[in-house]
Design an enzyme around this catalytic site. Structure first.
Site, PDB file in Angstrom:
ATOM      1  N   ALA A 162       8.926  -4.355  12.375  1.00 16.32           N
ATOM      2  CA  ALA A 162       9.170  -5.185  11.190  1.00 16.32           C
ATOM      3  C   ALA A 162      10.670  -5.322  10.910  1.00 16.32           C
ATOM      4  O   ALA A 162      11.143  -6.394  10.537  1.00 16.32           O
ATOM      5  CB  ALA A 162       8.466  -4.574   9.982  1.00 16.32           C
TER       6      ALA A 162
ATOM      7  N   SER B 119      -2.502  -1.215   9.451  1.00 17.53           N
ATOM      8  CA  SER B 119      -3.442  -1.151  10.573  1.00 17.53           C
ATOM      9  C   SER B 119      -4.778  -1.834  10.296  1.00 17.53           C
ATOM     10  O   SER B 119      -5.579  -1.996  11.211  1.00 17.53           O
ATOM     11  CB  SER B 119      -3.693   0.314  10.938  1.00 17.53           C
ATOM     12  OG  SER B 119      -4.276   0.980   9.839  1.00 17.53           O
TER      13      SER B 119
ATOM     14  N   HIS C 208      -1.681   1.316  -4.233  1.00 19.67           N
ATOM     15  CA  HIS C 208      -2.106   2.707  -3.996  1.00 19.67           C
ATOM     16  C   HIS C 208      -1.272   3.721  -4.780  1.00 19.67           C
ATOM     17  O   HIS C 208      -1.305   4.905  -4.478  1.00 19.67           O
ATOM     18  CB  HIS C 208      -2.049   3.030  -2.493  1.00 19.67           C
ATOM     19  CG  HIS C 208      -3.103   2.314  -1.702  1.00 19.67           C
ATOM     20  ND1 HIS C 208      -3.103   2.219  -0.333  1.00 19.67           N
ATOM     21  CD2 HIS C 208      -4.219   1.642  -2.104  1.00 19.67           C
ATOM     22  CE1 HIS C 208      -4.156   1.527   0.081  1.00 19.67           C
ATOM     23  NE2 HIS C 208      -4.842   1.157  -0.971  1.00 19.67           N
TER      24      HIS C 208
ATOM     25  N   VAL D  39       3.486   4.103  -1.093  1.00 20.89           N
ATOM     26  CA  VAL D  39       3.736   4.819  -2.338  1.00 20.89           C
ATOM     27  C   VAL D  39       5.209   5.211  -2.468  1.00 20.89           C
ATOM     28  O   VAL D  39       5.612   5.795  -3.459  1.00 20.89           O
ATOM     29  CB  VAL D  39       2.806   6.056  -2.463  1.00 20.89           C
ATOM     30  CG1 VAL D  39       1.365   5.592  -2.620  1.00 20.89           C
ATOM     31  CG2 VAL D  39       2.935   6.991  -1.260  1.00 20.89           C
ATOM     32  N   ASP D  40       6.009   4.879  -1.456  1.00 16.11           N
ATOM     33  CA  ASP D  40       7.452   5.122  -1.568  1.00 16.11           C
ATOM     34  C   ASP D  40       8.097   4.020  -2.410  1.00 16.11           C
ATOM     35  O   ASP D  40       7.440   3.057  -2.810  1.00 16.11           O
ATOM     36  CB  ASP D  40       8.094   5.213  -0.163  1.00 16.11           C
ATOM     37  CG  ASP D  40       7.978   3.911   0.628  1.00 16.11           C
ATOM     38  OD1 ASP D  40       8.386   2.848   0.105  1.00 16.11           O
ATOM     39  OD2 ASP D  40       7.476   3.930   1.773  1.00 16.11           O
TER      40      ASP D  40
ATOM     41  N   GLN E 143       0.844  -1.201   0.000  1.00 13.72           N
ATOM     42  CA  GLN E 143       0.000   0.000   0.000  1.00 13.72           C
ATOM     43  C   GLN E 143       0.877   1.247   0.000  1.00 13.72           C
ATOM     44  O   GLN E 143       0.385   2.362  -0.118  1.00 13.72           O
ATOM     45  CB  GLN E 143      -0.871   0.017   1.256  1.00 13.72           C
ATOM     46  CG  GLN E 143      -1.835  -1.140   1.339  1.00 13.72           C
ATOM     47  CD  GLN E 143      -2.425  -1.266   2.735  1.00 13.72           C
ATOM     48  OE1 GLN E 143      -3.423  -0.625   3.051  1.00 13.72           O
ATOM     49  NE2 GLN E 143      -1.809  -2.075   3.570  1.00 13.72           N
TER      50      GLN E 143
ATOM     51  N   CYS F 199      -1.275  11.760 -16.461  1.00 18.45           N
ATOM     52  CA  CYS F 199      -2.094  12.769 -17.140  1.00 18.45           C
ATOM     53  C   CYS F 199      -3.556  12.339 -17.104  1.00 18.45           C
ATOM     54  O   CYS F 199      -3.892  11.234 -17.529  1.00 18.45           O
ATOM     55  CB  CYS F 199      -1.641  12.939 -18.585  1.00 18.45           C
ATOM     56  SG  CYS F 199      -2.655  14.147 -19.467  1.00 18.45           S
TER      57      CYS F 199
ATOM     58  N   LEU G 209       3.418  -3.560  14.925  1.00 21.06           N
ATOM     59  CA  LEU G 209       3.738  -2.980  16.230  1.00 21.06           C
ATOM     60  C   LEU G 209       2.629  -3.232  17.243  1.00 21.06           C
ATOM     61  O   LEU G 209       2.861  -3.400  18.429  1.00 21.06           O
ATOM     62  CB  LEU G 209       3.949  -1.468  16.042  1.00 21.06           C
ATOM     63  CG  LEU G 209       4.938  -0.751  16.923  1.00 21.06           C
ATOM     64  CD1 LEU G 209       6.277  -1.475  16.987  1.00 21.06           C
ATOM     65  CD2 LEU G 209       5.128   0.680  16.411  1.00 21.06           C
TER      66      LEU G 209
ATOM     67  N   GLY H 171       2.921  -4.412   8.942  1.00 23.73           N
ATOM     68  CA  GLY H 171       2.913  -2.960   9.118  1.00 23.73           C
ATOM     69  C   GLY H 171       1.712  -2.250   8.545  1.00 23.73           C
ATOM     70  O   GLY H 171       1.841  -1.147   8.013  1.00 23.73           O
TER      71      GLY H 171
HETATM   72  N1  APR Z   1       6.947  -2.296  12.376  1.00 24.82           N
HETATM   73  C1  APR Z   1       5.732  -2.877  12.188  1.00 24.82           C
HETATM   74  N2  APR Z   1       4.578  -2.190  12.261  1.00 24.82           N
HETATM   75  C2  APR Z   1       4.645  -0.875  12.525  1.00 24.82           C
HETATM   76  C3  APR Z   1       5.875  -0.206  12.723  1.00 24.82           C
HETATM   77  C4  APR Z   1       7.061  -0.980  12.640  1.00 24.82           C
HETATM   78  N3  APR Z   1       8.265  -0.433  12.814  1.00 24.82           N
HETATM   79  N4  APR Z   1       5.613   1.101  12.957  1.00 24.82           N
HETATM   80  C5  APR Z   1       4.286   1.252  12.905  1.00 24.82           C
HETATM   81  N5  APR Z   1       3.700   0.050  12.644  1.00 24.82           N
HETATM   82  C6  APR Z   1       2.282  -0.260  12.465  1.00 24.82           C
HETATM   83  C7  APR Z   1       1.332   0.638  13.244  1.00 24.82           C
HETATM   84  O1  APR Z   1       1.137   0.096  14.547  1.00 24.82           O
HETATM   85  C8  APR Z   1       0.072   0.575  12.392  1.00 24.82           C
HETATM   86  O2  APR Z   1      -0.742  -0.542  12.765  1.00 24.82           O
HETATM   87  O3  APR Z   1       1.969  -0.008  11.106  1.00 24.82           O
HETATM   88  C9  APR Z   1       0.591   0.314  10.986  1.00 24.82           C
HETATM   89  C10 APR Z   1       0.479   1.497  10.051  1.00 24.82           C
HETATM   90  O4  APR Z   1      -0.874   1.745   9.856  1.00 24.82           O
HETATM   91  P1  APR Z   1      -1.398   2.983   8.993  1.00 24.82           P
HETATM   92  O5  APR Z   1      -0.675   4.218   9.405  1.00 24.82           O
HETATM   93  O6  APR Z   1      -2.877   2.975   9.098  1.00 24.82           O
HETATM   94  O7  APR Z   1      -0.916   2.639   7.508  1.00 24.82           O
HETATM   95  P2  APR Z   1      -1.539   1.663   6.433  1.00 24.82           P
HETATM   96  O8  APR Z   1      -2.259   0.521   7.060  1.00 24.82           O
HETATM   97  O9  APR Z   1      -0.471   1.376   5.455  1.00 24.82           O
HETATM   98  O10 APR Z   1      -2.606   2.617   5.744  1.00 24.82           O
HETATM   99  C11 APR Z   1      -3.313   2.143   4.637  1.00 24.82           C
HETATM  100  O11 APR Z   1      -4.342   4.261   4.219  1.00 24.82           O
HETATM  101  O12 APR Z   1      -4.034   6.553   4.237  1.00 24.82           O
HETATM  102  C12 APR Z   1      -4.167   5.434   3.441  1.00 24.82           C
HETATM  103  O13 APR Z   1      -3.439   5.079   1.230  1.00 24.82           O
HETATM  104  C13 APR Z   1      -2.973   5.220   2.556  1.00 24.82           C
HETATM  105  O14 APR Z   1      -1.800   3.206   1.993  1.00 24.82           O
HETATM  106  C14 APR Z   1      -2.398   3.928   3.061  1.00 24.82           C
HETATM  107  C15 APR Z   1      -3.594   3.226   3.642  1.00 24.82           C
END
Ligand code: APR
Length: 238
Positions: A225, A183, A112, A96-97, A94, A120, A208, A181
């Site tokens: 991770a 949520s 994503h 984008v980096d 997910q 475009c 986490l 990683g």
């Molecule tokens: N190792 C493992 N997990 C981690 C770490 C780590 N070092 N640091 C943070 N986390 C966990 C957090 O506890 C959290 O559960 O990674 C999760 C990140 O969750 P989000 O910030 O909700 O990111 P993500 O699930 O990728 O979001 C999904 O939402 O905003 C949109 O398009 C965007 O791709 C993104 C999508």
């Protein structure tokens, strides 16, 4: 413990947590703000129509940030697993980096979108526009049709993620599904584990904290991770 051998069909889904140890901020750990902005002000089609300059500058900043971050041991471990499994491995992110690619991953499905690319809206041209000379510009015109403002090649809220057919196929036929990683807040990504589970895949989580869809895990490894994955991958491939 779930076992993996060199012919196991494995899907990994990653989220912001896998890049957190590289210094890229996650989405939901900052009081609902993403780099000090409300998501709806910068990451929706409506925001782009409403204030192109704000959205452009926001993503130019995210794109510029790529220059100052590096892959961490989590990215490297995932690339190592791909090398071991070859064709039977699928990485869906997910994020984008470009840290998976820079960590050595060869086939990455960016559901994503990708910060490095612009698109475009008129002729659908998609191109890589990376580097400081691009990041400093106030809008970039399309090199194909001349339309004056390329948009970020990012799936905004309310838009359909990329490569869903390929993702569906990989997830519904895998034997092991590993979520790292993320949520579990954002669909359809958060629902992929359910598809894997209903097709008898063994499901593993590395996070986490327990994500919203943690009930589907057969095994859950709580922590960073970048610390957990190198050990897990070493165990799986030895
Ligand atoms: N190792 C493992 N997990 C981690 C770490 C780590 N070092 N640091 C943070 N986390 C966990 C957090 O506890 C959290 O559960 O990674 C999760 C990140 O969750 P989000 O910030 O909700 O990111 P993500 O699930 O990728 O979001 C999904 O939402 O905003 C949109 O398009 C965007 O791709 C993104 C999508």
């Amino acid at each position: 413990m779930v076992s993996i051998n060199s012919s196991s069909r494995v899907v990994i889904l990653t989220g912001a947590g896998v890049s957190a140890e590289s210094g890229v901020r996650t989405f939901r750990d900052n009081d609902g703000l993403w780099e000090d902005h409300r998501v709806e002000d910068v990451a929706t089609p409506h925001a782009w129509v409403n204030d192109q300059r704000l959205v452009w500058r926001f993503y130019q900043e995210r794109r510029r940030q790529l220059l100052s971050v590096d892959p961490n041991p989590g990215h490297l471990a995932i690339a190592k697993l791909e090398q071991y499994l070859g064709e039977s491995f699928t990485l869906i992110t997910q994020n984008v980096d470009d840290l998976h690619e820079r960590g050595g991953s060869k086939n990455v499905i960016h559901m994503h979108g990708e910060l490095a690319k612009l698109r475009c809206e008129m002729c659908n041209h998609v191109g890589v526009y990376q580097g400081q000379n691009h990041y400093d510009r106030e809008f970039i015109p399309c090199s194909d049709c001349g339309h004056e403002t390329l948009r970020p090649h990012i799936v905004w809220f309310g838009e359909i993620p990329f490569e869903m057919a390929k993702i569906q196929e990989a997830v519904s036929t895998c034997e092991v599904f590993i979520s790292i990683g993320t949520s579990g807040h954002v669909y359809p990504a958060a629902g992929l584990i359910e598809i894997a589970k209903s097709n008898a895949a063994r499901c593993i989580g590395v996070n986490l904290e327990p994500p919203l869809n943690a009930r589907y895990f057969d095994e859950f490894f709580q922590g960073k991770a970048g610390e957990i994955l190198p050990q897990l991958v070493q165990k799986w491939i030895s």
